[in-house]
Enzyme design. Structure first.
Site, short mmCIF file in Angstrom:
data_model
loop_
_atom_site.label_atom_id
_atom_site.label_comp_id
_atom_site.label_asym_id
_atom_site.label_seq_id
_atom_site.Cartn_x
_atom_site.Cartn_y
_atom_site.Cartn_z
N ASP A 1 1.52 6.18 5.68
CA ASP A 1 0.55 5.22 5.15
C ASP A 1 1.05 4.54 3.87
O ASP A 1 0.31 3.80 3.23
CB ASP A 1 -0.81 5.92 4.92
CG ASP A 1 -1.99 4.98 5.08
OD1 ASP A 1 -1.84 3.91 5.71
OD2 ASP A 1 -3.07 5.31 4.55
N ARG B 1 -7.71 -0.77 0.69
CA ARG B 1 -8.25 -1.95 0.00
C ARG B 1 -8.60 -1.63 -1.44
O ARG B 1 -8.54 -2.49 -2.31
CB ARG B 1 -9.46 -2.48 0.78
CG ARG B 1 -10.52 -1.42 1.00
CD ARG B 1 -11.42 -1.71 2.20
NE ARG B 1 -10.77 -1.43 3.48
CZ ARG B 1 -11.32 -1.66 4.66
NH1 ARG B 1 -12.54 -2.17 4.73
NH2 ARG B 1 -10.67 -1.37 5.77
N LYS C 1 -10.36 12.37 8.49
CA LYS C 1 -9.93 11.90 9.80
C LYS C 1 -9.89 13.04 10.81
O LYS C 1 -9.73 14.20 10.42
CB LYS C 1 -8.50 11.33 9.70
CG LYS C 1 -8.38 10.02 8.96
CD LYS C 1 -6.93 9.54 8.96
CE LYS C 1 -6.79 8.22 8.22
NZ LYS C 1 -7.46 7.09 8.88
N GLU D 1 -9.44 3.44 1.97
CA GLU D 1 -8.87 3.57 0.63
C GLU D 1 -7.83 2.52 0.30
O GLU D 1 -7.60 2.21 -0.87
CB GLU D 1 -8.28 4.98 0.45
CG GLU D 1 -6.86 5.17 0.98
CD GLU D 1 -6.73 5.01 2.50
OE1 GLU D 1 -7.76 5.09 3.19
OE2 GLU D 1 -5.60 4.79 2.97
N ASP E 1 -12.31 6.81 3.67
CA ASP E 1 -11.12 6.54 4.46
C ASP E 1 -10.70 5.07 4.38
O ASP E 1 -9.62 4.70 4.83
CB ASP E 1 -11.37 6.95 5.92
CG ASP E 1 -10.07 7.12 6.70
OD1 ASP E 1 -9.00 7.11 6.07
OD2 ASP E 1 -10.15 7.26 7.93
N ASP F 1 -2.72 9.96 4.02
CA ASP F 1 -4.12 9.55 4.14
C ASP F 1 -4.86 10.52 5.05
O ASP F 1 -4.83 10.39 6.27
CB ASP F 1 -4.19 8.12 4.70
CG ASP F 1 -5.64 7.63 4.81
OD1 ASP F 1 -6.54 8.29 4.26
OD2 ASP F 1 -5.84 6.57 5.45
N LYS G 1 0.85 -1.20 0.00
CA LYS G 1 0.00 0.00 0.00
C LYS G 1 0.88 1.25 0.00
O LYS G 1 1.74 1.41 0.87
CB LYS G 1 -0.90 -0.03 1.25
CG LYS G 1 -1.72 1.26 1.46
CD LYS G 1 -2.67 1.14 2.66
CE LYS G 1 -3.35 2.47 2.98
NZ LYS G 1 -4.26 2.38 4.16
N1 BES Z 1 -4.43 4.20 6.94
C1 BES Z 1 -5.57 3.88 7.70
C2 BES Z 1 -5.30 2.85 8.79
C3 BES Z 1 -4.35 3.26 9.87
C4 BES Z 1 -4.81 3.70 11.09
C5 BES Z 1 -2.98 3.13 9.71
C6 BES Z 1 -3.93 4.04 12.10
C7 BES Z 1 -2.10 3.48 10.70
C8 BES Z 1 -2.56 3.93 11.90
C9 BES Z 1 -6.65 3.32 6.80
O1 BES Z 1 -6.68 3.82 5.51
C10 BES Z 1 -7.96 3.68 7.41
O2 BES Z 1 -8.24 4.84 7.49
N2 BES Z 1 -8.72 2.68 7.83
C11 BES Z 1 -9.98 2.90 8.42
C12 BES Z 1 -10.94 1.88 7.87
C13 BES Z 1 -12.38 2.12 8.22
C14 BES Z 1 -12.87 3.39 7.56
C15 BES Z 1 -13.17 0.94 7.76
C16 BES Z 1 -9.84 2.78 9.93
O3 BES Z 1 -9.07 1.94 10.39
O4 BES Z 1 -10.49 3.53 10.63
ZN ZN Z 2 -4.88 4.50 4.80
MN MN Z 3 -7.75 5.62 5.36
#
Ligand code: BES
Ligand code: ZN
Ligand code: MN
Length: 503
Positions: free
Chosen positions: A292, A355, A281, A353, A351, A274, A269
């Protein structure tokens, strides 16, 4: 830090430190430990008798030599008990030595005694080569600091000599070189992921991948937006829409065994920032989202080491690189995108993104002939809820590939744990308007994230590593400094070496 081997008599070397490794409860000092003890009027044995020197892992006791021998100081480094000693203990002890002692401005040079006389015993499960490789890794990983934006960055110029016997030199030099290559790859990964997003844009990441490929003579290309459109990569393009930065799909290829039709793809990834997009966020710690792209950094770094180690295996690296931003043209919740595979995805949360970009990259990897796929992604905050910051999550559709990954991780010391994937979870990401949606609700967030990616791996053996909890740390120790960890570079290199034979 520069590491070289030496077999010159230690007494005559004008260095700041002689480092003597010491196992808890050692009855008899041997080799240089014994010689130096005698030259210093039994100071070492007296300190052991007085329990000033115990030998706990990473313990350091410094003795001044006051001219008795040429080196200024003798440092006794604890390695814990001989029975439980392993490569991870070595990395930890020597990593701490590097970060706390060897990288200070006052230290310019040190000799570390690893010769077979001083270290007269090792556990049965540990070879001399493994020890030397782990020591070199500990030293180089432990001396890492991300200080390039400080006006006064630490120079880190210490010369380190590993003391061996002349007959050991040749054998040990191979292990030193492997340790160097592996740990420099980890530090490269840390550098890439520590770099702020105003510098580490998708184009910059592609440029670095290109430089590595040119230097090591491996294949490279980067798909531009136009080619992504032609290939129908609607999911990757959808994420990129909100950003002014051009997306890149970075491709690197190492052909170590051209006659072999098998090809292992490492897909990382590569979200260089992000923000969450329209599903933005919260502000707290959003800056960490410059990291990220740690998964992408890890696969680029892995192949940079593989290109030097030259095992007989074919490796493909893919990094879908883009920012996830809430610009005027950004994709919005409720949008539907068509992926390269033809499957449609309803965007329920912009968010989620990772996947999306991985879906198209994995489909593309298959079109390039990959028949095994490992993706590495900072995918979900939920993995930290499940496993904390201690180990990465493993998800897979294939037990053989999973056990290979876990075995490699046991060797590397980068902890990993498998979580289940059951078809019942797929109900959670059903969509009313498209084939699937990109989120699966509150429960089992890491599993549904993994399974959505798995929809695109389909029948191809595939492992997904969720490193969202382990790619950065705020709790430095041993060979780990603040910031990016470089996980899972050492595991991936180990896995590839296990799968192949070195040419
Ligand atoms: N990049 C984030 C995940 C992340 C969180 C990485 C904390 C490092 C530290 C990812 O893109 C994300 O935002 N995931 C969401 C998914 C949700 C919207 C289903 C999450 O984990 O909140
Ligand atoms: Zn992310
Ligand atoms: Mn995200």
């Amino acid at each position: 830090m520069k590491i070289s081997l030496t077999d010159k008599p230690i007494k005559n070397q004008s260095v700041d430190f002689i480092v003597i490794p010491y196992f808890e409860n050692t009855k008899q000092l041997t080799g240089y430990a014994k010689d130096i003890d005698e030259l210093l009027n039994d100071s070492i044995s007296k300190l052991i008798a007085d329990k000033e020197i115990v030998g706990k892992v990473s313990e350091t006791i410094t003795l001044y030599t006051f001219g008795a021998i040429k080196p200024k100081k003798v440092l006794i480094l604890g390695l814990g008990s001989l029975e439980s000693f392993n490569p991870e203990t070595a990395r930890t002890a020597f990593g701490r030595l590097a970060s706390k002692v060897l990288t200070t401005n006052e230290t310019n040079s040190a000799v570390i005694c690893l010769d077979s006389k001083t270290i007269s015993k090792l556990p049965k499960t540990l070879t001399k080569n493994q020890l030397v490789q782990a020591v070199v890794e500990g030293l180089i990983l432990g001396s890492y600091q991300f200080t390039k934006y400080k006006s006064d960055p630490n120079a880190n110029k210490t010369d380190v000599y590993i003391q061996v016997k002349s007959h050991e030199k040749e054998q040990v030099s191979k292990a030193t070189s492997v340790g160097n290559i592996v740990s420099n790859a980890v530090n490269l990964c840390r550098d890439l992921a520590n770099e702020p997003s105003n510098i580490m844009t998708p184009s910059k990441l592609a440029d670095i991948a290109k430089q590595i490929s040119l230097k090591t003579n491996i294949g490279y290309k980067a798909l531009e937006q136009k080619e992504m459109k032609e290939l129908g990569m609607g999911a990757l393009l959808g994420v990129a829409k909100g950003s002014k930065q051009e997306p890149k799909l970075i491709v690197m290829e190492y052909k170590g065994n051209p006659k072999d039709p098998n090809k292992l793809a490492l897909v990382g990834k590569g979200i260089t920032f992000d923000s969450g997009g329209i599903s933005i966020k919260p502000a707290t710690n959003m800056g960490d989202m410059k990291g990220d792209m740690a998964g992408g950094a890890s696969v680029i770094s892995t192949i940079s080491a593989i290109a030097l180690l030259r095992p007989s295996i074919n490796i493909l690296v893919l990094v879908p690189a883009t920012e996830n931003m809430p610009g005027g043209n950004a994709q919005k919740p409720g949008d539907i995108v068509t992926t390269m595979s033809g499957k449609t995805i309803e965007i329920d949360n912009t968010d989620a993104e990772g996947r999306l970009v991985l879906a198209d990259a994995i489909t593309y990897a298959k079109s390039l002939g990959a028949n095994q796929i490992i993706d590495v992604a900072t995918l979900t905050g939920a993995i930290t809820i499940a496993l904390g910051n201690i180990c990465a999550g493993v998800f897979s559709n294939n037990t053989v590939l999973t056990s290979e990954v876990i075995e490699a991780s046991n060797t590397s010391g980068e902890k990993m744990w498998e979580l289940p994937m059951f078809k019942e979870y797929s109900k959670q990401y059903k969509s009313k308007t498209a084939d699937i949606k990109n989120v699966g609700g509150r429960g089992a967030g890491s599993i549904t994230g993994a399974q959505i990616i798995g929809e695109f791996a389909a029948e191809t053996p595939w492992v997904h590593l969720d490193i969202a909890g382990t790619s950065r740390t705020t709790d430095p120790n041993g060979y780990q400094s603040y910031g990016a960890t470089g996980i899972p570079v050492r595991t991936l290199i180990q896995l590839i070496l296990n799968k192949s034979t070195i040419l």
